[in-house]
Design a protein around this motif. Structure first.
Motif, mmCIF file in Angstrom:
data_model
loop_
_atom_site.group_PDB
_atom_site.id
_atom_site.type_symbol
_atom_site.label_atom_id
_atom_site.label_comp_id
_atom_site.label_asym_id
_atom_site.label_seq_id
_atom_site.Cartn_x
_atom_site.Cartn_y
_atom_site.Cartn_z
ATOM 1 N N UNK A 154 -5.688 22.252 23.193
ATOM 2 C CA UNK A 154 -5.669 23.008 24.434
ATOM 3 C C UNK A 154 -4.255 22.864 25.039
ATOM 4 N N UNK A 155 -3.423 23.538 24.753
ATOM 5 C CA UNK A 155 -2.007 23.585 25.798
ATOM 6 C C UNK A 155 -2.482 24.266 27.108
ATOM 7 N N UNK A 156 -2.208 23.326 28.049
ATOM 8 C CA UNK A 156 -2.615 23.989 29.439
ATOM 9 C C UNK A 156 -1.257 24.253 30.277
ATOM 10 N N UNK A 157 -0.294 23.858 29.800
ATOM 11 C CA UNK A 157 0.907 23.928 30.774
ATOM 12 C C UNK A 157 2.309 24.096 29.811
ATOM 13 N N UNK A 158 3.087 24.775 29.928
ATOM 14 C CA UNK A 158 4.562 24.882 29.169
ATOM 15 C C UNK A 158 5.477 25.004 30.414
ATOM 16 N N UNK A 159 6.440 24.286 30.055
ATOM 17 C CA UNK A 159 7.847 24.560 31.030
ATOM 18 C C UNK A 159 8.929 24.712 30.043
ATOM 19 N N UNK A 160 9.703 25.841 30.284
ATOM 20 C CA UNK A 160 10.626 26.198 29.543
ATOM 21 C C UNK A 160 12.269 26.661 30.205
ATOM 22 N N UNK A 161 13.135 26.300 29.664
ATOM 23 C CA UNK A 161 14.549 26.925 29.929
ATOM 24 C C UNK A 161 14.709 28.142 29.378
ATOM 25 N N UNK A 162 14.677 29.268 30.095
ATOM 26 C CA UNK A 162 14.894 30.688 29.472
ATOM 27 C C UNK A 162 16.247 31.523 30.072
ATOM 28 N N UNK A 163 16.648 31.786 29.056
ATOM 29 C CA UNK A 163 18.040 32.291 29.613
ATOM 30 C C UNK A 163 17.868 34.018 29.251
ATOM 31 N N UNK A 164 18.641 34.697 30.044
ATOM 32 C CA UNK A 164 18.704 36.335 29.882
ATOM 33 C C UNK A 164 20.021 36.692 30.369
ATOM 34 N N UNK A 165 20.321 37.973 29.963
ATOM 35 C CA UNK A 165 21.667 38.434 30.380
ATOM 36 C C UNK A 165 21.519 39.071 31.748
ATOM 37 N N UNK A 166 22.616 38.952 32.426
ATOM 38 C CA UNK A 166 22.834 39.533 33.706
ATOM 39 C C UNK A 166 22.039 40.908 33.768
ATOM 40 N N UNK A 167 22.564 41.712 32.784
ATOM 41 C CA UNK A 167 22.072 43.201 32.911
ATOM 42 C C UNK A 167 20.809 43.299 31.989
ATOM 43 N N UNK A 168 20.515 42.160 31.602
ATOM 44 C CA UNK A 168 19.046 42.082 30.698
ATOM 45 C C UNK A 168 17.941 42.633 31.427
ATOM 46 N N UNK A 169 16.548 42.217 30.841
ATOM 47 C CA UNK A 169 15.429 42.241 31.528
ATOM 48 C C UNK A 169 15.339 41.565 33.125
ATOM 49 N N UNK A 170 14.479 42.265 33.973
ATOM 50 C CA UNK A 170 14.443 41.384 35.070
ATOM 51 C C UNK A 170 13.382 40.367 34.900
#
Length: 99
Positions: A7-23
């Motif tokens: 049972x994984x209850x919490x995930x913390x990730x570093x996520x990158x997006x393009x400036x003009x990418x998805x909000x």
């Protein structure tokens, strides 16, 4: 990664997006479609000319890491690293490490 075995209850990730990418709202909406997700927090941590770095915390029951990564990537963002996993019957929250 077969995360259904525990049972994984919490995930913390570093996520990158393009400036003009998805909000960040579009990324959160994609994460919310995944099984077991009860809450999602996306915080912008840094911005440069082309990239926006975000810290993503997800909580729920029996989270499927692979499904969540696919959802994030389908929104147009990229998982840079997995920084925290909490699994088991309850959440254990630790303060910052002091050396």
């Amino acid at each position: 990664m077969a995360s259904s075995a525990f049972n994984i209850r919490r995930l913390v990730m570093d996520v990158d997006k393009a400036v003009r990418g998805p909000s960040v709202i579009e990324i959160a909406a994609a994460i919310q479609t995944c099984r077991g997700v009860e809450a999602c927090n996306i915080t912008v941590s840094e911005i440069d000319l082309e990239t926006v770095g975000t810290d993503v915390a997800i909580e729920g029951q029996n989270l499927d890491y692979d499904e969540i990564v696919r959802a994030i990537e389908s929104s147009g963002a990229v998982v840079h690293s997995l920084d925290q996993v909490i699994a088991g019957d309850r959440l254990i929250l630790l303060g910052p490490r002091v050396r």
